[in-house]
Design a protein around this motif. Structure first.
Motif, PDB file in Angstrom:
ATOM      1  N   UNK A  73      74.605  22.883  31.063  1.00 37.80           N
ATOM      2  CA  UNK A  73      73.855  21.623  31.090  1.00 37.80           C
ATOM      3  C   UNK A  73      73.408  21.219  29.689  1.00 37.80           C
ATOM      4  N   UNK A  74      72.959  22.201  28.884  1.00 43.68           N
ATOM      5  CA  UNK A  74      72.526  21.903  27.516  1.00 43.68           C
ATOM      6  C   UNK A  74      73.697  21.403  26.670  1.00 43.68           C
ATOM      7  N   UNK A  75      74.878  21.976  26.873  1.00 45.00           N
ATOM      8  CA  UNK A  75      76.063  21.539  26.138  1.00 45.00           C
ATOM      9  C   UNK A  75      76.411  20.102  26.489  1.00 45.00           C
ATOM     10  N   UNK A  76      76.333  19.778  27.753  1.00 44.32           N
ATOM     11  CA  UNK A  76      76.621  18.412  28.189  1.00 44.32           C
ATOM     12  C   UNK A  76      75.604  17.442  27.599  1.00 44.32           C
ATOM     13  N   UNK A  77      74.331  17.853  27.586  1.00 49.18           N
ATOM     14  CA  UNK A  77      73.297  17.003  26.999  1.00 49.18           C
ATOM     15  C   UNK A  77      73.516  16.762  25.519  1.00 49.18           C
ATOM     16  N   UNK A  78      73.968  17.785  24.791  1.00 47.83           N
ATOM     17  CA  UNK A  78      74.246  17.641  23.355  1.00 47.83           C
ATOM     18  C   UNK A  78      75.368  16.637  23.128  1.00 47.83           C
ATOM     19  N   UNK A  79      76.372  16.651  24.001  1.00 44.58           N
ATOM     20  CA  UNK A  79      77.489  15.738  23.848  1.00 44.58           C
ATOM     21  C   UNK A  79      77.095  14.284  24.010  1.00 44.58           C
ATOM     22  N   UNK A  80      76.074  14.020  24.805  1.00 39.27           N
ATOM     23  CA  UNK A  80      75.627  12.640  25.032  1.00 39.27           C
ATOM     24  C   UNK A  80      74.436  12.257  24.157  1.00 39.27           C
ATOM     25  N   UNK A  81      73.907  13.202  23.375  1.00 44.21           N
ATOM     26  CA  UNK A  81      72.742  12.917  22.534  1.00 44.21           C
ATOM     27  C   UNK A  81      73.119  11.963  21.391  1.00 44.21           C
ATOM     28  N   UNK A  82      72.185  11.099  21.040  1.00 47.90           N
ATOM     29  CA  UNK A  82      72.438  10.125  19.969  1.00 47.90           C
ATOM     30  C   UNK A  82      71.414  10.195  18.847  1.00 47.90           C
ATOM     31  N   UNK A  83      70.164  10.475  19.171  1.00 46.36           N
ATOM     32  CA  UNK A  83      69.123  10.511  18.149  1.00 46.36           C
ATOM     33  C   UNK A  83      68.972  11.909  17.577  1.00 46.36           C
ATOM     34  N   UNK A  84      68.306  11.993  16.421  1.00 48.65           N
ATOM     35  CA  UNK A  84      68.072  13.292  15.786  1.00 48.65           C
ATOM     36  C   UNK A  84      67.252  14.212  16.684  1.00 48.65           C
ATOM     37  N   UNK A  85      66.231  13.658  17.309  1.00 46.37           N
ATOM     38  CA  UNK A  85      65.345  14.475  18.147  1.00 46.37           C
ATOM     39  C   UNK A  85      66.087  15.056  19.350  1.00 46.37           C
ATOM     40  N   UNK A  86      66.944  14.250  19.987  1.00 51.25           N
ATOM     41  CA  UNK A  86      67.667  14.766  21.152  1.00 51.25           C
ATOM     42  C   UNK A  86      68.757  15.757  20.733  1.00 51.25           C
ATOM     43  N   UNK A  87      69.365  15.543  19.561  1.00 50.02           N
ATOM     44  CA  UNK A  87      70.347  16.500  19.056  1.00 50.02           C
ATOM     45  C   UNK A  87      69.698  17.863  18.822  1.00 50.02           C
ATOM     46  N   UNK A  88      68.521  17.848  18.181  1.00 48.22           N
ATOM     47  CA  UNK A  88      67.822  19.101  17.912  1.00 48.22           C
ATOM     48  C   UNK A  88      67.362  19.742  19.219  1.00 48.22           C
ATOM     49  N   UNK A  89      66.857  18.921  20.142  1.00 47.64           N
ATOM     50  CA  UNK A  89      66.379  19.438  21.427  1.00 47.64           C
ATOM     51  C   UNK A  89      67.492  20.158  22.174  1.00 47.64           C
ATOM     52  N   UNK A  90      68.620  19.479  22.347  1.00 50.64           N
ATOM     53  CA  UNK A  90      69.710  20.104  23.102  1.00 50.64           C
ATOM     54  C   UNK A  90      70.367  21.221  22.304  1.00 50.64           C
ATOM     55  N   UNK A  91      70.346  21.129  20.975  1.00 49.87           N
ATOM     56  CA  UNK A  91      70.836  22.240  20.157  1.00 49.87           C
ATOM     57  C   UNK A  91      69.979  23.477  20.347  1.00 49.87           C
ATOM     58  N   UNK A  92      68.657  23.292  20.400  1.00 51.92           N
ATOM     59  CA  UNK A  92      67.753  24.411  20.662  1.00 51.92           C
ATOM     60  C   UNK A  92      68.004  25.008  22.045  1.00 51.92           C
ATOM     61  N   UNK A  93      68.228  24.149  23.015  1.00 47.91           N
ATOM     62  CA  UNK A  93      68.474  24.627  24.378  1.00 47.91           C
ATOM     63  C   UNK A  93      69.801  25.388  24.460  1.00 47.91           C
ATOM     64  N   UNK A  94      70.817  24.901  23.732  1.00 45.82           N
ATOM     65  CA  UNK A  94      72.092  25.618  23.698  1.00 45.82           C
ATOM     66  C   UNK A  94      71.886  27.025  23.145  1.00 45.82           C
ATOM     67  N   UNK A  95      71.177  27.120  22.006  1.00 44.66           N
ATOM     68  CA  UNK A  95      70.933  28.423  21.396  1.00 44.66           C
ATOM     69  C   UNK A  95      70.129  29.325  22.327  1.00 44.66           C
TER      70      UNK A  95
END
Length: 269
Positions: free
Chosen positions: A161-183
């Motif tokens: 789910x985190x990987x899918x969210x990262x793919x659809x993220x557009x802003x810096x905050x959402x990229x970092x958020x889903x990147x943190x969740x992936x890790x």
């Protein structure tokens, strides 16, 4: 009683190594270059010399009445009663390697594709790496509370789910958020993967089962960065690229969830 937790704590040092590697990349590459970073990364490999000389065999292995040959050990991992476990662990390791190396190899480049400079991309990846240690700590607690299988399946599913969210993220905050969740969830998944695998096999073939599972997984570790790089070069959209990671992880969670065997609280064979 705390066998699983101890194995996860051991694996947690992978996260410390990843964090140090990210720090080296952030500070060394911009000022000195990537070759210096590679040289620094090669130095810890010398520690394997000490491990080869000074690390003792486990008591269970030393007390085996008979040692199997390499061929016998491999055949045993696919014998009746164990072949199902090998199918699950091989699939699990392929899934984990495909997702992990496909994602983390290309994260800085993907950030650059989204418009961030190399230095900023490495900095964001460093921030994302910080979530790996809590991922291990959470897994260390859950494997003894929930069990190995349930913790692993849940962590893989949330990684998807985190990987899918990262793919659809557009802003810096959402990229970092889903990147943190992936890790966070991916490293929790890795903790469960190691523990789950080693407890699937009897002592006589435990190292063989673990080694062949991990070795087969490396096929995914080679395919994913290559295939992902080709997709990026072909200008395929990020939602599709990360949708593939989502599907692969979901398949791994499904295989383990349906066919995997829980070993929490059981005496090892």
């Amino acid at each position: 009683m705390n066998r699983g937790r101890r194995v996860v704590f051991l694996q947690m040092f992978l996260a410390f190594g990843s964090l140090i590697a990210a720090l080296i990349a952030f500070f060394v590459i911009p000022s000195v270059g990537w070759r210096a970073a590679f040289l620094i990364g090669a130095i810890p490999a010398l520690y394997t010399i000490y491990l080869r000389i000074g690390l003792p065999e486990t008591p269970r292995y030393r007390n085996l009445p008979k040692r199997l040959t390499l061929r016998q050990s491999f055949a045993k991992t696919w014998s009746k009663g164990i072949s199902r476990r090998s199918t699950v662990t091989w699939t699990l390791w392929f899934t984990m390697n495909y997702a992990y190396y496909g994602l983390f190899t290309w994260l800085p480049t993907i950030m650059a594709h989204k418009g961030y400079s190399l230095v900023h991309s490495i900095g964001y990846v460093l921030i994302m790496t910080l979530a790996q240690v809590p991922g291990y700590l959470t897994a260390a607690w859950l494997v003894e509370k929930w069990g190995r299988k349930k913790t692993l399946v849940m962590a893989i599913f949330l990684s998807a789910l985190a990987s899918l969210g990262f793919g659809f993220a557009t802003s810096t905050s959402t990229l970092i958020l889903f990147g943190l969740l992936i890790s966070y969830f991916m490293l929790g998944s890795w903790a469960g993967t190691y523990l789950f695998t080693v407890e699937q096999y009897p002592t006589a073939v435990r190292a063989t089962g673990m080694g062949w599972s991990a070795g087969f997984g490396r096929i995914g570790g080679v395919l994913a960065p290559t295939f992902t790089g080709w997709l990026l070069g072909a200008k395929v959209g990020f939602p599709i690229i990360f949708g593939i990671f989502f599907a692969v992880l979901l398949l791994g969670a499904l295989i383990v969830g349906v066919f995997g065997i829980e070993t929490k609280g059981k005496q090892l064979e």
